[in-house]
Write an enzyme that holds these catalytic residues in place. Sequence first.
Site: not given
Lengths: 371, 371
Positions: B88-90, B92, B142, B189, B216, B266, B308, B334
């Site tokens: 990611d761009s960082g 957020f 962004d 956005q 966003g 993600d 499992c 799991h």
Amino acid sequence: MFTLIKEDGQARRGVLKTRHGDIQTPIFMPVGTQATVKGMTPAQIEEVGAQIILGNTYHLNIRPGSDLVHEMGGLHQFMNWKKPILTDSGGFQVFSLSKLRKITEKGIEFRSHLDGRKLFLGPQNCYEIQKNLDTDIAMVLDECPPYPCERDECESAVARTIRWAGEFLEHATRDGFIESGHHVFGIIQGSIYDDLRQHCGQALAEMDFPGYAIGGVSVGEPEEEMIRQVAATAPVMPKGKPRYVMGVGTPPQLLKMVGLGMDMFDCVMPTRLARHASVFTPHGVLNLKNERFKHDPNPIMEADNYTCQNFSRAYLRHLIMAKELLAHTLLSIHNTHFFLDLMAQARAHIEAGDYAAWSAAWIERYNAGNQ
Amino acid sequence: MFTLIKEDGQARRGVLKTRHGDIQTPIFMPVGTQATVKGMTPAQIEEVGAQIILGNTYHLNIRPGSDLVHEMGGLHQFMNWKKPILTDSGGFQVFSLSKLRKITEKGIEFRSHLDGRKLFLGPQNCYEIQKNLDTDIAMVLDECPPYPCERDECESAVARTIRWAGEFLEHATRDGFIESGHHVFGIIQGSIYDDLRQHCGQALAEMDFPGYAIGGVSVGEPEEEMIRQVAATAPVMPKGKPRYVMGVGTPPQLLKMVGLGMDMFDCVMPTRLARHASVFTPHGVLNLKNERFKHDPNPIMEADNYTCQNFSRAYLRHLIMAKELLAHTLLSIHNTHFFLDLMAQARAHIEAGDYAAWSAAWIERYNAGNQ
């Protein structure tokens, strides 16, 4: 059940048969206190070459309870470990962890270190708990004297240890536990008093246990004193039976004890030090928190384990500094492999007949540090 | 670089080519914030079927630093992950974690949440950091507006997002980053304002990015609002490019968004919930701390993963109650497998042409709970 393949000085190369397969000795047993070797999956434990692991009776009996483990098919099935398991008696933990204990001739009254619950451990239920766990090697209930310990106090502890060992063995024999292929090991106590250790060892030898352990070492005494006790006890331990030194030790200590004819060892050191960022190498212990590893692209050492094959010191240090769980796992994999591989090397050198020279050189290099 | 194999309603089955191999979409990407998917080894991540993982630019740039990662051969080599990585761009994290941020036209001034260090993130160094990490898919810088957000504030954020996206792409193009096979995705956005999202999407589409993301969302708004935003944005996202919804979501949310034509997702949910004793099943989430699992010999569910296949709910509950590290690992294995397997099922049902009916039934069963 125990075959000596080769002797080299006092060092021995043997094979111990159990219900879950053969164990090549000398051997190190990773400790799985609460039905898990901390931070490692059973697959990872097997991958680093573990032949047998240890479970702690005291902990498992308090949580989740030996009845629950029994209900789930025994400790092997519960934790998904298919190779042999040795369980201690819980006696040592009663002395080191529990509150308000009272020792009587029948056993030990104590309170759980978790919730204060009143509990009792005597030779009979100590056997029954380990039977519930369905261990391959059960340890008798013993009284582990502290260090230092006055002689008369130690005499009483040795007397109780001998009597409890007999009672434990009687229950296990009468119940068909031994006949069905489970082993029971006696534990030799006696603190620093050579004659008491020898008296205890002889008394237990007469009971003809499948194996013998030295207990009450590494309880605060200097290393030389510990080695001396093992050396003084070895002569009364039957040659044809496996010999186990409980709760030790550092790599040099293990090598010295192999040189004194000891076959089995357990210690929390590999996984505990891993959780404190320390890793073992042939040149001593490194603490990966150290700034000098920040840009180090090399593995901890050249070793055939997942950690050293795939990760740099710089990455491991990053995981440690970032408090990532994976650090514990990767360092535990390396450290546990290191101890198991050391014992594999010891076995090879006993077979080659050069154990004394090899182990002396190994210890010298390790102690020199120099990384 | 992106091939659509099959469409089923709006749902799409595609293949995204990267320098580290092909990704079959729709796909879930486990989150490896600090160069590790929490509690799992790369071998375990691969074993549960991960095709691509996510790294966090903000975290990695603060610790250990993108220069160090570059010096160690890039993020793949640093963390020993051989398949694709998206970073990611960082942006957020700057908005959600850092202190004292100041947004200018050039970028964002902020202080590290770890040590208060003054830092700056603009389109150029945001690109350079991700180049240092040697990511396969870089995300543009962004500005992520909060929820709720006034319209005029959102307009400014969208304008900056568009301008920064252009600058980022220009740096990456001029530097040969895209030509050498790396991808750069634009981020759309616009908060709850459909026209702003569409304006942002159209502006980015004109720049011809290799892929597009919706940012966003999942920032505090109700689920229906989130789904509505994705539905409103989808029409302006180029059909021939991969579409990624950032930071979501629950299993039903993923299925709904696949149904709206989204390809990549993600979320930290699988590993975060694992560390809180919660596990996913087709009948909803279970918390294994619950007393009712104490004697439960069954696996979490019938599933083809290490946890499992080998461990009972009773054992997992024991590990959780005993605060053992292994609990985090086994539950993370799991949960991560559950999300990856859900996407594998989605791909199969798109191929079979019955995605809408299958996903509706899946969501209904999941929401009914009933375990």
